[in-house]
Scaffold this motif. Sequence first.
Motif, PDB file in Angstrom:
ATOM      1  N   ALA A 334      -5.104   3.362 -28.987  1.00  0.00           N
ATOM      2  CA  ALA A 334      -6.161   3.783 -28.075  1.00  0.00           C
ATOM      3  C   ALA A 334      -5.899   5.117 -27.385  1.00  0.00           C
ATOM      4  CB  ALA A 334      -6.383   2.703 -27.014  1.00  0.00           C
ATOM      5  N   TYR A 335      -4.832   5.840 -27.801  1.00  0.00           N
ATOM      6  CA  TYR A 335      -4.565   7.086 -27.073  1.00  0.00           C
ATOM      7  C   TYR A 335      -5.683   8.091 -27.257  1.00  0.00           C
ATOM      8  CZ  TYR A 335      -2.256  10.991 -24.932  1.00  0.00           C
ATOM      9  OH  TYR A 335      -1.969  12.036 -24.089  1.00  0.00           O
ATOM     10  N   ALA A 425     -15.358  -6.709 -23.446  1.00  0.00           N
ATOM     11  CA  ALA A 425     -14.642  -6.840 -24.712  1.00  0.00           C
ATOM     12  C   ALA A 425     -13.518  -7.867 -24.589  1.00  0.00           C
ATOM     13  CB  ALA A 425     -14.086  -5.482 -25.142  1.00  0.00           C
ATOM     14  N   VAL A 426     -12.781  -7.815 -23.487  1.00  0.00           N
ATOM     15  CA  VAL A 426     -11.687  -8.764 -23.264  1.00  0.00           C
ATOM     16  C   VAL A 426     -12.229 -10.179 -23.192  1.00  0.00           C
ATOM     17  CG1 VAL A 426      -9.948  -9.523 -21.603  1.00  0.00           C
ATOM     18  CG2 VAL A 426     -10.174  -7.094 -22.153  1.00  0.00           C
ATOM     19  N   VAL A 452      -7.787  -2.824 -22.905  1.00  0.00           N
ATOM     20  CA  VAL A 452      -8.115  -4.015 -23.678  1.00  0.00           C
ATOM     21  C   VAL A 452      -6.861  -4.550 -24.362  1.00  0.00           C
ATOM     22  CG1 VAL A 452      -9.433  -4.918 -25.637  1.00  0.00           C
ATOM     23  CG2 VAL A 452     -10.508  -3.318 -24.027  1.00  0.00           C
ATOM     24  N   ALA A 453      -6.120  -3.642 -25.007  1.00  0.00           N
ATOM     25  CA  ALA A 453      -4.884  -4.059 -25.669  1.00  0.00           C
ATOM     26  C   ALA A 453      -3.898  -4.643 -24.666  1.00  0.00           C
ATOM     27  CB  ALA A 453      -4.263  -2.877 -26.405  1.00  0.00           C
ATOM     28  N   GLU A 466      -7.604  -8.489 -14.490  1.00  0.00           N
ATOM     29  CA  GLU A 466      -7.069  -7.449 -13.617  1.00  0.00           C
ATOM     30  C   GLU A 466      -6.593  -6.254 -14.427  1.00  0.00           C
ATOM     31  OE1 GLU A 466      -3.180  -6.722 -10.759  1.00  0.00           O
ATOM     32  OE2 GLU A 466      -3.823  -8.759 -11.204  1.00  0.00           O
ATOM     33  N   VAL A 467      -5.879  -6.516 -15.542  1.00  0.00           N
ATOM     34  CA  VAL A 467      -5.384  -5.432 -16.380  1.00  0.00           C
ATOM     35  C   VAL A 467      -6.533  -4.653 -16.978  1.00  0.00           C
ATOM     36  CG1 VAL A 467      -4.063  -4.885 -18.447  1.00  0.00           C
ATOM     37  CG2 VAL A 467      -3.232  -6.634 -16.877  1.00  0.00           C
ATOM     38  N   ALA A 468      -7.556  -5.364 -17.475  1.00  0.00           N
ATOM     39  CA  ALA A 468      -8.675  -4.709 -18.145  1.00  0.00           C
ATOM     40  C   ALA A 468      -9.461  -3.845 -17.182  1.00  0.00           C
ATOM     41  CB  ALA A 468      -9.591  -5.750 -18.763  1.00  0.00           C
ATOM     42  N   ALA A 469      -9.483  -4.208 -15.912  1.00  0.00           N
ATOM     43  CA  ALA A 469     -10.283  -3.464 -14.949  1.00  0.00           C
ATOM     44  C   ALA A 469      -9.633  -2.173 -14.521  1.00  0.00           C
ATOM     45  CB  ALA A 469     -10.540  -4.355 -13.718  1.00  0.00           C
TER      46      ALA A 469
END
Length: 470
Positions: A334-335, A425-426, A452-453, A466-469
């Motif tokens: 995703a970079y 997506a998550v 997402v990853a 929390e991570v996805a946000a």
Amino acid sequence: MIALSLAEIATAVGGQTYDIPDPSVQVTGPVVIDSRKVTDGSLFAAFVGERVDGHDYAAAVVDAGAAVVLASRPVGVPAIVVDDVQAALGALARTVVERLGATLVALTGSAGKTSTKDLIAQVLRRKAPTVFTPGSFNNEIGLPLTALSATDDTRYLVLEMGARGKGHIRYLTGLTPPRIGVVLNVGTAHIGEFGGREQIAEAKGELVESLPADGTAILNADDPLVRAMASRTKARVLLFGEAADADVRAENVRLTENGQPSFSLRTPSGCSDVTLRLYGEHHVSNALAAAAVAHDLGMSVEEIALALSEAGTLSRWRMEVTERPDGVTVVNDAYNANPESMRAALRALAAMGRGRRTWAVLGHMAELGDEALAEHDAVGRLAVRLNVSKLVAVGGREASWLQLGAYNEGSWGEESVHVSDAQAAVDLLRSELRPGDVVLVKASRSVGLESVAQALLAVDGDNVGEVAAR
């Protein structure tokens, strides 16, 4: 950085010294632009940004151990004051590389620069101490900072050079003149800014034009626009690729059951087998470019093949493959994204997913200008042709073009879906992933799909949202 006195630095950058009681004091630490990275003996370059002015941190960095501040105005602590901090940083880099006497290897291309740079560095550091661009720190600030991180024992300096317009690479080669120049390909990345592939080729070719007569231009024999750059350099030309006339070429290319490339590496000094730890057939070309550099610097084909076979991924979010405890494989690429790298990633996903369900979680590709609709549509269609099990297009208008391309190619219906953002997506993936599935996550950097990853790999399910946000 190699040790230089404040007086020597002031001379190199054409600056005036202020509040420096002893000009013989040396900078022995790194050159940094982030006040949090200052260590004893550092030089802190104070840039004025949109939201932060580095000059405001001058006193704090000196208290933290910095020897001097490179600034555009006096700051009340030891400083070398110049008209333009960026230009001064470049001038200092030029001074350092001239004193260092290391061999400079520069590379450019529309896709694969960072992966290839990482491969070159891993091969060359088996031969001698090597410094290389971290991540894709390849612009007018990042490149000088990389050069300034070299130390007295550095023998090879591997520099990635990016361009967003004509003259950019010429400027960078003026700061750090390479002896070896590598051009990987001419694609459609940033085509909206350049105007066309021919214009991109014109800009990328500035690298080979900068090479000395005793240097080497390493060119992709499989890309006609790159091959044609041989006429633009006075340096020796070394071709790499799968073409029959390539000096360094791959034969019998195949993929392992995990999607890792294997091939016979042939150089003018012989032949040896390579199996890469990287994923996707597109890395064969990257590996050949690295092999050509190593061959030019005197490494044997056996040494090169071993180094390539043991090389890994050094830069984050570039085909990072992680298997979860439940057997789901997450491929974080995703970079960044452009049409060439997106196609390569999809082909790698298809190869990795033989006999398994595959998911392509894709976002928009930036800076494509008038080509944006056609290129997004084409990527969506390719996902269908490669039999990707499900496409999840994430984002706004461009994502809808990805989904529409897939639908029109194969009437996928529920096999392609358009969601609004990373969290959506998550949520979808968490509800539908099954053990053994393979998930590719890829988009331009501005989309931030790495979240997402990261969410899919979060240990605690409560942490996923929390991570996805973030």
